[in-house]
Design a protein around this motif. Structure first.
Motif, PDB file in Angstrom:
ATOM      1  N   LEU A 163      61.047  46.457  46.446  1.00 43.46           N
ATOM      2  CA  LEU A 163      60.288  46.063  47.626  1.00 43.46           C
ATOM      3  C   LEU A 163      59.225  47.100  47.958  1.00 43.46           C
ATOM      4  CD1 LEU A 163      59.934  44.080  50.022  1.00 43.46           C
ATOM      5  CD2 LEU A 163      61.621  45.463  51.268  1.00 43.46           C
ATOM      6  N   ARG A 164      59.592  48.370  47.910  1.00 45.25           N
ATOM      7  CA  ARG A 164      58.640  49.437  48.226  1.00 45.25           C
ATOM      8  C   ARG A 164      57.476  49.441  47.250  1.00 45.25           C
ATOM      9  NH1 ARG A 164      56.927  54.033  46.591  1.00 45.25           N
ATOM     10  NH2 ARG A 164      58.304  54.066  44.757  1.00 45.25           N
ATOM     11  N   VAL A 165      57.780  49.368  45.958  1.00 44.79           N
ATOM     12  CA  VAL A 165      56.731  49.416  44.933  1.00 44.79           C
ATOM     13  C   VAL A 165      55.827  48.192  45.022  1.00 44.79           C
ATOM     14  CG1 VAL A 165      56.266  49.369  42.457  1.00 44.79           C
ATOM     15  CG2 VAL A 165      58.083  50.841  43.357  1.00 44.79           C
ATOM     16  N   MET A 166      56.425  47.000  45.133  1.00 41.65           N
ATOM     17  CA  MET A 166      55.615  45.786  45.156  1.00 41.65           C
ATOM     18  C   MET A 166      54.729  45.726  46.398  1.00 41.65           C
ATOM     19  SD  MET A 166      54.816  43.258  43.258  1.00 41.65           S
ATOM     20  CE  MET A 166      56.172  43.119  42.072  1.00 41.65           C
ATOM     21  N   ASN A 167      55.265  46.130  47.545  1.00 38.57           N
ATOM     22  CA  ASN A 167      54.448  46.160  48.760  1.00 38.57           C
ATOM     23  C   ASN A 167      53.266  47.104  48.607  1.00 38.57           C
ATOM     24  OD1 ASN A 167      55.938  44.284  50.162  1.00 38.57           O
ATOM     25  ND2 ASN A 167      57.136  45.777  51.307  1.00 38.57           N
ATOM     26  N   GLU A 168      53.511  48.236  47.953  1.00 37.05           N
ATOM     27  CA  GLU A 168      52.437  49.206  47.728  1.00 37.05           C
ATOM     28  C   GLU A 168      51.373  48.630  46.798  1.00 37.05           C
ATOM     29  OE1 GLU A 168      52.019  53.330  45.232  1.00 37.05           O
ATOM     30  OE2 GLU A 168      53.727  53.170  46.595  1.00 37.05           O
ATOM     31  N   LYS A 169      51.798  47.934  45.744  1.00 38.20           N
ATOM     32  CA  LYS A 169      50.847  47.362  44.794  1.00 38.20           C
ATOM     33  C   LYS A 169      50.028  46.244  45.434  1.00 38.20           C
ATOM     34  CE  LYS A 169      51.931  50.110  41.534  1.00 38.20           C
ATOM     35  NZ  LYS A 169      50.973  51.209  41.219  1.00 38.20           N
ATOM     36  N   LEU A 286      49.733  34.553  39.385  1.00 34.36           N
ATOM     37  CA  LEU A 286      49.781  35.965  39.762  1.00 34.36           C
ATOM     38  C   LEU A 286      49.554  36.821  38.529  1.00 34.36           C
ATOM     39  CD1 LEU A 286      52.912  36.361  42.094  1.00 34.36           C
ATOM     40  CD2 LEU A 286      50.519  36.356  42.788  1.00 34.36           C
ATOM     41  N   VAL A 287      48.767  37.865  38.686  1.00 33.33           N
ATOM     42  CA  VAL A 287      48.560  38.832  37.611  1.00 33.33           C
ATOM     43  C   VAL A 287      48.905  40.208  38.155  1.00 33.33           C
ATOM     44  CG1 VAL A 287      46.926  39.875  36.013  1.00 33.33           C
ATOM     45  CG2 VAL A 287      46.718  37.440  36.586  1.00 33.33           C
ATOM     46  N   PHE A 288      49.844  40.865  37.499  1.00 29.90           N
ATOM     47  CA  PHE A 288      50.215  42.216  37.911  1.00 29.90           C
ATOM     48  C   PHE A 288      49.302  43.209  37.195  1.00 29.90           C
ATOM     49  CE2 PHE A 288      54.306  39.892  38.499  1.00 29.90           C
ATOM     50  CZ  PHE A 288      54.380  40.040  39.875  1.00 29.90           C
ATOM     51  N   GLY A 289      48.194  43.490  37.841  1.00 30.08           N
ATOM     52  CA  GLY A 289      47.194  44.379  37.253  1.00 30.08           C
ATOM     53  C   GLY A 289      47.334  45.800  37.767  1.00 30.08           C
ATOM     54  N   PHE A 290      48.475  46.412  37.496  1.00 30.43           N
ATOM     55  CA  PHE A 290      48.752  47.748  38.027  1.00 30.43           C
ATOM     56  C   PHE A 290      47.771  48.770  37.463  1.00 30.43           C
ATOM     57  CE2 PHE A 290      53.473  46.327  38.123  1.00 30.43           C
ATOM     58  CZ  PHE A 290      53.228  45.566  39.256  1.00 30.43           C
ATOM     59  N   LYS A 291      47.169  49.541  38.344  1.00 20.78           N
ATOM     60  CA  LYS A 291      46.221  50.587  37.945  1.00 20.78           C
ATOM     61  C   LYS A 291      46.873  51.965  37.944  1.00 20.78           C
ATOM     62  CE  LYS A 291      42.291  48.004  39.861  1.00 20.78           C
ATOM     63  NZ  LYS A 291      43.086  46.838  40.298  1.00 20.78           N
ATOM     64  N   THR A 292      48.002  52.063  38.616  1.00 21.49           N
ATOM     65  CA  THR A 292      48.741  53.328  38.668  1.00 21.49           C
ATOM     66  C   THR A 292      50.205  53.036  38.326  1.00 21.49           C
ATOM     67  OG1 THR A 292      49.120  53.012  41.046  1.00 21.49           O
ATOM     68  CG2 THR A 292      47.211  54.340  40.398  1.00 21.49           C
ATOM     69  N   ASP A 293      50.978  54.102  38.160  1.00 25.13           N
ATOM     70  CA  ASP A 293      52.376  53.941  37.766  1.00 25.13           C
ATOM     71  C   ASP A 293      53.136  53.086  38.783  1.00 25.13           C
ATOM     72  OD1 ASP A 293      54.738  54.746  36.077  1.00 25.13           O
ATOM     73  OD2 ASP A 293      55.378  55.531  38.032  1.00 25.13           O
ATOM     74  N   ALA A 294      53.979  52.188  38.270  1.00 29.63           N
ATOM     75  CA  ALA A 294      54.725  51.266  39.130  1.00 29.63           C
ATOM     76  C   ALA A 294      56.224  51.534  39.103  1.00 29.63           C
ATOM     77  CB  ALA A 294      54.439  49.824  38.715  1.00 29.63           C
TER      78      ALA A 294
END
Length: 320
Positions: A163-169, A286-294
């Motif tokens: 939850l914390r990581v996804m909310n941040e992303k 949905l596309v998880f386009g993470f730019k930083t560590d997840a």
């Protein structure tokens, strides 16, 4: 076990109706089962669900304590024995669910058990992936929300770290959300960007779009491209750059191309012409386009998920 003595105001009613009123979190299916198994007794004996209660009757209920709690959004899952979910993807950390139009993500003030989060929690509870009586604080939660009348993918986190990581992303715009929308008329140009300012009237639960900044407004940006044009309608793919309340609906209406079936921002004349009263809008990809560590969700980086079938697309364009 809990016992109840029938008072004057409860005399004359059926056993099952008294239990429903006394134990509001008990699902109807369990109520019938418990009466059949004699876990609910009348004067120390088994009884039929339509047995009429008399003044002074004694009812014994061998029912788990949690069902006697006051109804709230936190325990609404107890009311659901057969969760209704269209699961797009699931792993040990997250769950992607295709929310149907008409379904609330959360209760809208009054208590309701028939919400998306209640069905998700009921599903995870039944699968033993979540043990609420053993959890100190965390309960499965939604990472994003979609309007009641909009279909689309909703992300649920199964644990606190997810939850914390996804909310941040999502906050950092590293999760790209794409919508399909059917609008009136052809867009000019066929692809482009809608930019403006949105301010919300909380009393009317409605937003308004302006081409210039006004007090209390926020920037709103939506990219779009036309996928098909047919019978006076256009099928668009819209990508949210910002995530304001009712953003796509309000911006398309402001641009002169209201969403088909939209009762708040749409065209009543167009809706009647096509006989449409359900808004043609779906958060389908949905596309998880993470730019930083997840962290624990790094394995999702670069992955894409989409809804395989969107009814209004087939209805008006015969494509998907």
């Amino acid at each position: 076990m809990k016992e109840f003595t029938i008072e004057k105001n409860d005399a004359g009613q059926r056993l099952d109706r008294f239990v429903t009123k006394t134990v509001p979190l008990l699902p109807a299916s369990l109520l019938q089962k418990y009466i059949r198994l004699k876990r609910i007794k009348l004067n120390g004996k088994g009884a039929k669900q339509d047995a009429k209660l008399a003044l002074g009757d004694n009812i014994q209920m061998y029912i788990n304590d949690e069902f006697f709690e006051a109804p709230s959004e936190e325990n609404a899952y107890l009311k659901i024995t057969e969760p209704q979910l269209d699961i797009v993807y699931e792993d040990e950390n997250i769950l992607l669910v295709n929310k149907k139009a008409g379904v609330l993500c959360h209760s809208d003030g009054a208590w309701s058990y028939n919400t998306l989060i209640a069905h998700i929690q009921a599903y995870l509870y039944a699968e033993r992936a979540w043990r609420p009586r053993e959890e100190n604080a965390f309960a499965p939660a939604l990472c994003n929300r979609i309007d009641r009348n909009t279909q689309g993918i909703v992300i649920a986190a199964k644990n606190a770290e997810a939850l914390r990581v996804m909310n941040e992303k999502i906050k950092n715009r590293e999760v790209e959300k794409y919508y399909l929308a059917v609008v009136s008329g052809p867009m000019r140009p066929a692809a482009g960007k809608l930019e403006g300012y949105i301010f919300k009237d909380a009393v009317k639960n409605q937003v308004f779009v302006s081409d210039r900044s006004v007090a209390g407004s926020k920037t709103a940006v939506t990219e779009y491209r036309t996928l098909a044009v047919q019978n006076g309608l256009s099928l668009l793919e819209c990508r949210l750059i910002t995530g304001r309340t009712h953003q796509i609906r309000a911006q398309l209406s402001h641009a002169g191309h209201p969403l088909l079936g939209d009762g708040k921002y749409g065209s009543g004349k167009t809706n009647r012409q096509y006989g449409e009263n359900g808004q043609a809008l779906c958060s389908y990809r949905l596309v998880f386009g993470f730019k930083t560590d997840a962290g624990i969700l790094q394995y999702l980086s670069g992955r894409e998920f989409k809804i395989a079938k969107v009814d209004f697309v087939e209805k008006y364009f015969n494509i998907n």
